[in-house]
Design an enzyme around this catalytic site. Structure first.
Site, PDB file in Angstrom:
ATOM      1  CD1 TRP A 288     -21.462  16.165   5.550  1.00 26.43           C
ATOM      2  CD2 TRP A 288     -20.529  14.131   5.778  1.00 26.43           C
ATOM      3  NE1 TRP A 288     -21.144  15.715   4.295  1.00 26.43           N
ATOM      4  CE2 TRP A 288     -20.572  14.475   4.408  1.00 26.43           C
ATOM      5  CE3 TRP A 288     -19.986  12.901   6.142  1.00 26.43           C
ATOM      6  CZ2 TRP A 288     -20.088  13.626   3.408  1.00 26.43           C
ATOM      7  CZ3 TRP A 288     -19.506  12.047   5.166  1.00 26.43           C
ATOM      8  CH2 TRP A 288     -19.564  12.410   3.815  1.00 26.43           C
TER       9      TRP A 288
ATOM     10  CB  SER B  77      -8.652   1.447  12.435  1.00 30.19           C
ATOM     11  OG  SER B  77      -9.601   2.418  12.794  1.00 30.19           O
TER      12      SER B  77
ATOM     13  CB  CYS C  11     -13.169   1.966  14.013  1.00 32.77           C
ATOM     14  SG  CYS C  11     -12.553   0.801  12.819  1.00 32.77           S
TER      15      CYS C  11
ATOM     16  N   GLY D  22       0.822  -1.217   0.000  1.00 31.32           N
ATOM     17  CA  GLY D  22       0.000   0.000   0.000  1.00 31.32           C
ATOM     18  C   GLY D  22       0.851   1.260   0.000  1.00 31.32           C
TER      19      GLY D  22
ATOM     20  CE1 TYR E  40     -10.768  -0.186   7.401  1.00 31.38           C
ATOM     21  CE2 TYR E  40     -11.231   0.854   9.513  1.00 31.38           C
ATOM     22  CZ  TYR E  40     -10.390   0.648   8.447  1.00 31.38           C
ATOM     23  OH  TYR E  40      -9.182   1.282   8.409  1.00 31.38           O
TER      24      TYR E  40
ATOM     25  CG  HIS F 179     -10.827   9.158   7.085  1.00 28.90           C
ATOM     26  ND1 HIS F 179      -9.918   8.474   6.300  1.00 28.90           N
ATOM     27  CD2 HIS F 179     -11.435   8.215   7.843  1.00 28.90           C
ATOM     28  CE1 HIS F 179      -9.980   7.185   6.585  1.00 28.90           C
ATOM     29  NE2 HIS F 179     -10.884   6.997   7.507  1.00 28.90           N
TER      30      HIS F 179
ATOM     31  CE  LYS G 220      -7.936  -2.149   8.840  1.00 24.81           C
ATOM     32  NZ  LYS G 220      -6.655  -2.334   8.137  1.00 24.81           N
TER      33      LYS G 220
ATOM     34  CB  THR H  61      -5.822   7.873  16.706  1.00 26.06           C
ATOM     35  OG1 THR H  61      -7.031   8.590  16.881  1.00 26.06           O
ATOM     36  CG2 THR H  61      -4.713   8.839  16.278  1.00 26.06           C
ATOM     37  CG  ASN H  62     -10.048   9.359  13.332  1.00 25.08           C
ATOM     38  OD1 ASN H  62     -10.125   8.453  14.161  1.00 25.08           O
ATOM     39  ND2 ASN H  62     -11.078   9.782  12.660  1.00 25.08           N
TER      40      ASN H  62
ATOM     41  NE  ARG I 254     -14.547  10.173  14.893  1.00 24.63           N
ATOM     42  CZ  ARG I 254     -15.707  10.031  15.552  1.00 24.63           C
ATOM     43  NH1 ARG I 254     -15.807  10.394  16.811  1.00 24.63           N
ATOM     44  NH2 ARG I 254     -16.757   9.503  14.951  1.00 24.63           N
TER      45      ARG I 254
HETATM   46  N1  LIG Z   1      -6.459   6.964   7.165  1.00 21.52           N
HETATM   47  C1  LIG Z   1      -6.723   6.814   8.452  1.00 21.52           C
HETATM   48  O1  LIG Z   1      -7.232   7.766   9.103  1.00 21.52           O
HETATM   49  C2  LIG Z   1      -6.391   5.554   9.161  1.00 21.52           C
HETATM   50  C3  LIG Z   1      -5.812   4.457   8.520  1.00 21.52           C
HETATM   51  N2  LIG Z   1      -5.531   3.313   9.232  1.00 21.52           N
HETATM   52  C4  LIG Z   1      -4.982   2.125   8.590  1.00 21.52           C
HETATM   53  O2  LIG Z   1      -3.800   2.402   7.874  1.00 21.52           O
HETATM   54  C5  LIG Z   1      -3.714   1.551   6.720  1.00 21.52           C
HETATM   55  C6  LIG Z   1      -3.493   2.410   5.480  1.00 21.52           C
HETATM   56  O3  LIG Z   1      -4.556   3.338   5.362  1.00 21.52           O
HETATM   57  P1  LIG Z   1      -4.454   4.613   4.393  1.00 21.52           P
HETATM   58  O4  LIG Z   1      -3.047   4.802   3.976  1.00 21.52           O
HETATM   59  O5  LIG Z   1      -5.193   5.690   5.054  1.00 21.52           O
HETATM   60  O6  LIG Z   1      -5.303   4.127   3.159  1.00 21.52           O
HETATM   61  P2  LIG Z   1      -5.186   4.585   1.617  1.00 21.52           P
HETATM   62  O7  LIG Z   1      -6.508   4.335   1.011  1.00 21.52           O
HETATM   63  O8  LIG Z   1      -4.594   5.943   1.541  1.00 21.52           O
HETATM   64  O9  LIG Z   1      -4.123   3.556   1.034  1.00 21.52           O
HETATM   65  C7  LIG Z   1      -4.397   2.197   0.957  1.00 21.52           C
HETATM   66  C8  LIG Z   1      -3.474   1.587  -0.058  1.00 21.52           C
HETATM   67  O10 LIG Z   1      -3.794   0.200  -0.196  1.00 21.52           O
HETATM   68  C9  LIG Z   1      -3.816  -0.112  -1.578  1.00 21.52           C
HETATM   69  N3  LIG Z   1      -4.747  -1.217  -1.848  1.00 21.52           N
HETATM   70  C10 LIG Z   1      -6.075  -1.269  -1.589  1.00 21.52           C
HETATM   71  N4  LIG Z   1      -6.572  -2.438  -2.037  1.00 21.52           N
HETATM   72  C11 LIG Z   1      -5.538  -3.128  -2.578  1.00 21.52           C
HETATM   73  C12 LIG Z   1      -5.426  -4.396  -3.207  1.00 21.52           C
HETATM   74  N5  LIG Z   1      -6.493  -5.193  -3.358  1.00 21.52           N
HETATM   75  N6  LIG Z   1      -4.216  -4.774  -3.657  1.00 21.52           N
HETATM   76  C13 LIG Z   1      -3.141  -3.984  -3.533  1.00 21.52           C
HETATM   77  N7  LIG Z   1      -3.176  -2.779  -2.937  1.00 21.52           N
HETATM   78  C14 LIG Z   1      -4.374  -2.356  -2.473  1.00 21.52           C
HETATM   79  C15 LIG Z   1      -4.324   1.154  -2.229  1.00 21.52           C
HETATM   80  O11 LIG Z   1      -4.035   1.166  -3.600  1.00 21.52           O
HETATM   81  P3  LIG Z   1      -5.147   1.762  -4.605  1.00 21.52           P
HETATM   82  O12 LIG Z   1      -5.459   3.124  -4.082  1.00 21.52           O
HETATM   83  O13 LIG Z   1      -4.462   1.723  -5.902  1.00 21.52           O
HETATM   84  O14 LIG Z   1      -6.306   0.819  -4.484  1.00 21.52           O
HETATM   85  C16 LIG Z   1      -3.585   2.211  -1.437  1.00 21.52           C
HETATM   86  O15 LIG Z   1      -2.291   2.441  -1.936  1.00 21.52           O
HETATM   87  C17 LIG Z   1      -5.005   0.746   6.669  1.00 21.52           C
HETATM   88  O16 LIG Z   1      -4.788  -0.521   7.211  1.00 21.52           O
HETATM   89  C18 LIG Z   1      -5.930   1.532   7.557  1.00 21.52           C
HETATM   90  O17 LIG Z   1      -6.858   0.698   8.187  1.00 21.52           O
HETATM   91  C19 LIG Z   1      -5.800   3.223  10.566  1.00 21.52           C
HETATM   92  C20 LIG Z   1      -6.368   4.270  11.240  1.00 21.52           C
HETATM   93  C21 LIG Z   1      -6.713   5.503  10.589  1.00 21.52           C
HETATM   94  C1  LIG Z   2     -10.322   6.389  10.960  1.00 15.14           C
HETATM   95  C2  LIG Z   2     -11.750   5.945  11.131  1.00 15.14           C
HETATM   96  O1  LIG Z   2     -12.597   6.640  10.233  1.00 15.14           O
HETATM   97  C3  LIG Z   2     -13.981   6.307  10.251  1.00 15.14           C
HETATM   98  O2  LIG Z   2     -14.587   6.738  11.416  1.00 15.14           O
HETATM   99  P1  LIG Z   2     -14.824   8.233  11.796  1.00 15.14           P
HETATM  100  O3  LIG Z   2     -13.798   8.658  12.780  1.00 15.14           O
HETATM  101  O4  LIG Z   2     -16.230   8.397  12.218  1.00 15.14           O
HETATM  102  O5  LIG Z   2     -14.501   8.940  10.415  1.00 15.14           O
HETATM  103  P2  LIG Z   2     -14.731  10.250   9.597  1.00 15.14           P
HETATM  104  O6  LIG Z   2     -13.424  10.934   9.514  1.00 15.14           O
HETATM  105  O7  LIG Z   2     -15.384   9.918   8.310  1.00 15.14           O
HETATM  106  O8  LIG Z   2     -15.788  11.143  10.434  1.00 15.14           O
HETATM  107  C4  LIG Z   2     -15.492  11.721  11.670  1.00 15.14           C
HETATM  108  C5  LIG Z   2     -16.602  12.641  12.101  1.00 15.14           C
HETATM  109  O9  LIG Z   2     -16.592  13.785  11.258  1.00 15.14           O
HETATM  110  C6  LIG Z   2     -17.908  14.084  10.796  1.00 15.14           C
HETATM  111  N1  LIG Z   2     -17.840  14.824   9.531  1.00 15.14           N
HETATM  112  C7  LIG Z   2     -18.209  16.106   9.374  1.00 15.14           C
HETATM  113  N2  LIG Z   2     -18.100  16.471   8.090  1.00 15.14           N
HETATM  114  C8  LIG Z   2     -17.604  15.394   7.434  1.00 15.14           C
HETATM  115  C9  LIG Z   2     -17.260  15.178   6.086  1.00 15.14           C
HETATM  116  O10 LIG Z   2     -17.408  16.040   5.222  1.00 15.14           O
HETATM  117  N3  LIG Z   2     -16.749  13.960   5.767  1.00 15.14           N
HETATM  118  C10 LIG Z   2     -16.573  12.970   6.703  1.00 15.14           C
HETATM  119  N4  LIG Z   2     -16.032  11.800   6.332  1.00 15.14           N
HETATM  120  N5  LIG Z   2     -16.931  13.160   8.005  1.00 15.14           N
HETATM  121  C11 LIG Z   2     -17.428  14.347   8.352  1.00 15.14           C
HETATM  122  C12 LIG Z   2     -18.552  12.727  10.714  1.00 15.14           C
HETATM  123  O11 LIG Z   2     -19.961  12.841  10.667  1.00 15.14           O
HETATM  124  C13 LIG Z   2     -18.019  12.067  11.993  1.00 15.14           C
HETATM  125  O12 LIG Z   2     -18.767  12.496  13.104  1.00 15.14           O
HETATM  126  C14 LIG Z   2     -14.263   4.840  10.280  1.00 15.14           C
HETATM  127  O13 LIG Z   2     -15.353   4.638   9.421  1.00 15.14           O
HETATM  128  C15 LIG Z   2     -13.097   4.018  10.168  1.00 15.14           C
HETATM  129  O14 LIG Z   2     -12.704   3.962   8.835  1.00 15.14           O
HETATM  130  C16 LIG Z   2     -11.923   4.489  10.940  1.00 15.14           C
HETATM  131  O15 LIG Z   2     -11.139   3.702  11.406  1.00 15.14           O
END
Ligand SMILES: NC(=O)C1=CN([C@@H]2O[C@H](COP(=O)(O)OP(=O)(O)OC[C@H]3O[C@@H](n4cnc5c(N)ncnc54)[C@H](OP(=O)(O)O)[C@@H]3O)[C@@H](O)[C@H]2O)C=CC1
Ligand SMILES: C[C@H]1O[C@H](OP(=O)(O)OP(=O)(O)OC[C@H]2O[C@@H](n3cnc4c(=O)[nH]c(N)nc43)[C@H](O)[C@@H]2O)[C@@H](O)[C@@H](O)C1=O
Length: 324
Positions: free
Chosen positions: A214, A119, A121, A22, A148, A191, A152, A176-177, A221
């Site tokens: 939203w 994560s 969550c 990834g 999800y 997000h 996880k 975390t987020n 968070r």
């Molecule tokens: N973002 C966040 O706030 C948080 C993220 N995490 C965790 O961190 C990790 C990475 O998340 P994040 O970087 O945000 O996610 P992204 O969506 O930014 O990146 C995910 C990556 O995985 C690749 N990928 C998805 N499906 C496949 C597949 N079938 N085969 C090969 N590659 C694949 C995607 O490639 P492509 O885009 O080309 O599909 C992309 O490069 C995850 O495990 C997530 O749960 C945990 C907490 C919070």
């Molecule tokens: C990292 C974590 O991310 C997800 O959980 P989440 O924390 O609820 O994620 P979120 O960033 O999308 O929202 C946070 C808060 O923010 C509010 N909110 C306002 N305005 C917008 C808005 O415009 N977009 C989004 N997405 N949310 C909004 C929204 O309504 C909520 O109250 C998991 O599904 C799971 O994937 C996980 O692990």
């Protein structure tokens, strides 16, 4: 495998082959930057198009051919509250497939150590705050992301099962987020932080009077900059070897209303905020207790305000400039 915590550096060979799954995503790209900065020279990387990790036979062949020494699993189906709520089959199915394939093939082909990322969550919707690692599986999950979360949780348990049965060094980190460069700025599926950054930016450019956020604005968070997360991932891979997963948080908790005000200020939008209460709030609060990681010797560095400014600069230079 015995639990060793803070047992000194294990990643001394900078030429050891490391597979970052990834690597083009938010987390994977930050981990690649961190490993390169630390002088690791032998990274093996595959795009989704080159290697679909849901395809078991392809994952098998990849590991048989490349034989990496370390694996960081940052490939997953990821999205915000709307995406999680709308595509539950993808969030459970794709994630179970990716992690099962990668963990099993890594074990089979002699990988020394694997880091799985979950994560915050995974914890019960109403877990006592701040949430300790021991809160796992103590109550019902938040419905918007339970699919999800189940995937996880299965990832953590898979790592534990391979540790127990095979004495194999698979560990799990629970971030975390997150936010930062290479985040997903999709208007609906991302997000909250990148979604608001884009919405405020577009409102500023278009001279709009109001930006709609939203939910109610009351959920809390905890946000961590992805460069800090990447640093913690390398730290865990290097220093931690234990059965229990490890929380990775910043301790910086804000309400969504406070976050919206902060993003508005950083972007420089001067209009009003509106609220769409038809959209879900999700979990009311999910502040993690990251004292276990702190006791190992790791702490985050980037403040939310500085991280937001840096991310907005990145957004202007990379997302907006690319559209021109
Ligand atoms: N973002 C966040 O706030 C948080 C993220 N995490 C965790 O961190 C990790 C990475 O998340 P994040 O970087 O945000 O996610 P992204 O969506 O930014 O990146 C995910 C990556 O995985 C690749 N990928 C998805 N499906 C496949 C597949 N079938 N085969 C090969 N590659 C694949 C995607 O490639 P492509 O885009 O080309 O599909 C992309 O490069 C995850 O495990 C997530 O749960 C945990 C907490 C919070
Ligand atoms: C990292 C974590 O991310 C997800 O959980 P989440 O924390 O609820 O994620 P979120 O960033 O999308 O929202 C946070 C808060 O923010 C509010 N909110 C306002 N305005 C917008 C808005 O415009 N977009 C989004 N997405 N949310 C909004 C929204 O309504 C909520 O109250 C998991 O599904 C799971 O994937 C996980 O692990």
């Amino acid at each position: 495998m015995a639990e060793t915590i803070g047992s000194g550096s294990s990643m001394t060979d900078k030429s050891a082959k490391i597979f970052v799954a990834g690597h083009r995503g938010l987390v994977g790209s930050a981990i690649v930057r961190k490993l390169q900065e630390l002088g690791f020279t032998n990274l093996v990387l595959r795009t989704h198009a080159e290697l679909d990790l849901t395809r078991q036979a392809d994952v098998e062949s990849f590991f048989a051919q490349e034989k990496p020494v370390y694996v960081i699993l940052a490939a997953a189906k990821v999205g915000g509250i709307h995406a999680n709520n709308t595509y539950p089959a993808d969030f459970i199915g794709v994630n179970l497939q990716i992690q099962t394939n990668v963990i099993h093939s890594a074990y089979q082909h002699g990988v020394k150590k694997l880091l799985f990322l979950g994560s915050s969550c995974i914890y019960p919707k109403f877990a006592p705050q701040p949430i300790t690692e021991s809160a796992l599986l103590t109550g019902p999950l938040e419905p918007t992301n339970e699919w999800y979360a189940i995937a996880k949780i299965a990832g953590i348990k898979t790592c534990q099962a391979y540790r127990i049965q095979h004495g194999w060094d698979a560990i799990s980190g629970m971030p975390t987020n997150l936010y930062g460069p290479n985040d997903n700025f999709h208007p609906e599926n991302s997000h909250v932080l990148p979604a608001l950054m884009r919405r405020f930016h577009e409102a500023k450019v278009n001279g709009a009077e109001e930006v709609v956020v939203w939910g109610t604005g009351s959920p809390l968070r905890e946000f961590l900059h992805v460069d800090d997360l990447a640093d913690s991932c390398v730290f865990l891979l290097d220093r931690y070897s234990g059965l229990e997963h490890v929380n990775v948080g910043s301790g910086q908790e804000v309400t969504i209303k406070e976050l919206a005000e902060l993003v508005k200020e950083v972007v420089g939008f001067e209009g009003k905020l509106g609220w769409d209460s038809s959209k879900p709030d999700g979990t009311p609060r999910k502040l993690m207790d990251s004292s276990k990681l702190a006791s190992l010797g790791w702490t985050p560095k980037v403040s939310l305000r500085d991280g937001l400014r840096q991310t907005y600069e990145w957004y202007l230079e990379n997302v907006c400039a690319a559209k021109k």
